[in-house]
Design an enzyme around this catalytic site. Structure first.
Site, PDB file in Angstrom:
ATOM      1  N   GLY A  54       0.813  -1.196   0.000  1.00 50.31           N
ATOM      2  CA  GLY A  54       0.000   0.000   0.000  1.00 50.31           C
ATOM      3  C   GLY A  54       0.852   1.253   0.000  1.00 50.31           C
ATOM      4  N   SER A  55       0.354   2.308  -0.624  1.00 46.90           N
ATOM      5  CA  SER A  55       1.029   3.602  -0.562  1.00 46.90           C
ATOM      6  C   SER A  55       0.821   4.206   0.827  1.00 46.90           C
ATOM      7  CB  SER A  55       0.488   4.521  -1.647  1.00 46.90           C
ATOM      8  OG  SER A  55       0.736   3.986  -2.937  1.00 46.90           O
ATOM      9  N   GLY A  56       1.554   5.272   1.107  1.00 49.01           N
ATOM     10  CA  GLY A  56       1.466   5.914   2.411  1.00 49.01           C
ATOM     11  C   GLY A  56       2.615   5.589   3.332  1.00 49.01           C
ATOM     12  N   HIS A  57       3.548   4.715   2.860  1.00 45.88           N
ATOM     13  CA  HIS A  57       4.701   4.324   3.673  1.00 45.88           C
ATOM     14  C   HIS A  57       6.005   4.880   3.104  1.00 45.88           C
ATOM     15  CE1 HIS A  57       1.930   1.691   5.665  1.00 45.88           C
ATOM     16  NE2 HIS A  57       1.756   0.933   4.604  1.00 45.88           N
ATOM     17  N   LYS A 105       5.937  -8.104   2.551  1.00 39.68           N
ATOM     18  CA  LYS A 105       5.644  -7.895   3.965  1.00 39.68           C
ATOM     19  C   LYS A 105       4.451  -8.760   4.358  1.00 39.68           C
ATOM     20  CE  LYS A 105       4.938  -3.471   3.701  1.00 39.68           C
ATOM     21  NZ  LYS A 105       4.902  -3.516   2.219  1.00 39.68           N
ATOM     22  N   ASP A 110      -1.134  -8.661   0.715  1.00 29.76           N
ATOM     23  CA  ASP A 110       0.146  -8.687   0.002  1.00 29.76           C
ATOM     24  C   ASP A 110       0.581 -10.118  -0.286  1.00 29.76           C
ATOM     25  OD1 ASP A 110      -0.096  -6.019   0.703  1.00 29.76           O
ATOM     26  OD2 ASP A 110       2.013  -5.775   1.215  1.00 29.76           O
ATOM     27  N   HIS A 220      -0.181   0.588   9.698  1.00 23.98           N
ATOM     28  CA  HIS A 220      -1.469   1.009   9.153  1.00 23.98           C
ATOM     29  C   HIS A 220      -2.375   1.575  10.244  1.00 23.98           C
ATOM     30  CE1 HIS A 220      -0.017  -2.389   6.617  1.00 23.98           C
ATOM     31  NE2 HIS A 220      -0.312  -1.534   5.656  1.00 23.98           N
TER      32      HIS A 220
END
Length: 334
Positions: A54-57, A105, A110, A220
């Site tokens: 996911g984006s945001g990391h 991860k 995922d 998250h």
């Protein structure tokens, strides 16, 4: 919600356009499939390394694409796994004839989607694919996103070390074995002072009072081990380091890479305060710090907080860590 965005629905695609424009010397971006590629991928005879999530990391994972690290990174929506078609396209694109390693991860989406992508790539293109799953978070055994431990800070160290091995031309099985060794020898623990706000949600994921902190938080916003009164940095360091040391367990005389990671909203001055406290605890435990990394590398949007990762190393792992790397998010020796 105060964010430097346009439409929440366009955050990921617009960020990828920004990455492509900012780092044309490192990467190229497949905007249709939302994949960041190493500019010169595929490399003939080199094992291809792919990760994603996911984006945001950020900078994980797109910021770690380039010389000495990843060949491709697949970007999902914020805190959402990429889909199998993305991963399959990346797998086929970076295969230089030596096979591809998926670095995954341990989050349910995922793991499932990477497995499907590997099967599709093998069936359609005959690509040999191996996978390693990172699961270094000692905070909780299961969470909202996982069966088993979460993959967090060790992922960054693994991508660097394994990236160096792939750059040397090592065969796929050897690269995969090295990745498993790194995962097995690393542990992490994180904490939060604030929540983050997912753009599509428009409100904080959870609430923390001004005098509270969450220990054992996930990247998250998943709940941690316990919610405690806010404490000085030295006490927070002990809450993170002690469970990590006990879990492997680490022993007097061990040598480690010590990684103090910011969650996105904590200034560097505070991360160095934390590193000072972590280092004192390691010195008292008789553990040698061979190398260190301090900064924002695996983040949770604008969450304030940090994590501590310790990776037990030998001479080979230190040599691979020191090898040249040239990516948007990590660079030395190149």
């Amino acid at each position: 919600m105060k964010k430097l965005i346009n439409d929440p629905a366009d955050v990921v695609s617009e960020a990828l356009r920004g990455i492509a424009l900012a780092h044309p010397d490192h990467v190229r971006v497949d905007h249709e499939n939302r994949i960041v590629y190493r500019k010169d991928a595929p490399r003939s005879g080199k094992v291809g390394l792919i990760s994603g999530g996911g984006s945001g990391h950020e900078p994980m994972h797109g910021g770690f694409v380039g010389l000495g690290m990843l060949d491709a990174a697949c970007a999902g929506e914020v805190f959402t796994s990429p889909v199998p078609d993305q991963m399959m396209a990346a797998t086929k694109e970076v295969d230089g004839g030596a096979g591809v390693l998926h670095i995954v991860k341990n989050y349910t989406g995922d793991v499932m989607n990477f497995e499907m992508a590997a099967e599709l790539a093998a069936a359609e293109a005959g690509t040999e694919v191996l996978s390693v799953v990172t699961d270094d978070d000692v905070a909780v055994q299961d969470s909202l996103y996982t069966a088993g431990r979460r993959g967090v800070g060790v992922t960054v160290l693994l991508e660097k070390i394994v990236g160096a091995a792939a750059e040397e031309g090592r065969p796929l099985q050897e690269v995969a074995d090295l990745a498993k060794k790194v995962n097995d020898q690393g542990r992490s623990m994180g904490m939060a002072l604030t929540s983050c706000t997912v753009p599509a949600a428009g409100k904080p994921t959870f609430e923390l009072a001004e005098n509270e902190m969450e220990v054992g938080i996930g990247i998250h916003g998943e709940p941690g081990r316990q919610r405690l009164p806010l404490a000085p940095a030295k006490d927070v360091a002990a809450l993170l380091v002690d469970p990590v040391l006990q879990d492997l367990p680490y022993q007097q005389g061990d040598s480690v890479i010590a990684f103090v990671n910011g969650m996105g909203g904590t200034p560097l001055i505070e991360l160095y305060v934390m590193y000072n406290e972590v280092r004192q605890l390691l010195d008292a435990a008789g553990i040698t710090v061979a190398r260190s990394l301090v900064g924002n590398y695996i983040t949770s949007l604008e969450m304030a907080g940090c994590s501590v990762t310790l990776l037990k190393v030998d001479d080979e792992l230190v040599r691979l860590w020191d090898a040249p790397v040239n990516t948007p998010g990590l660079r030395w020796g190149a």
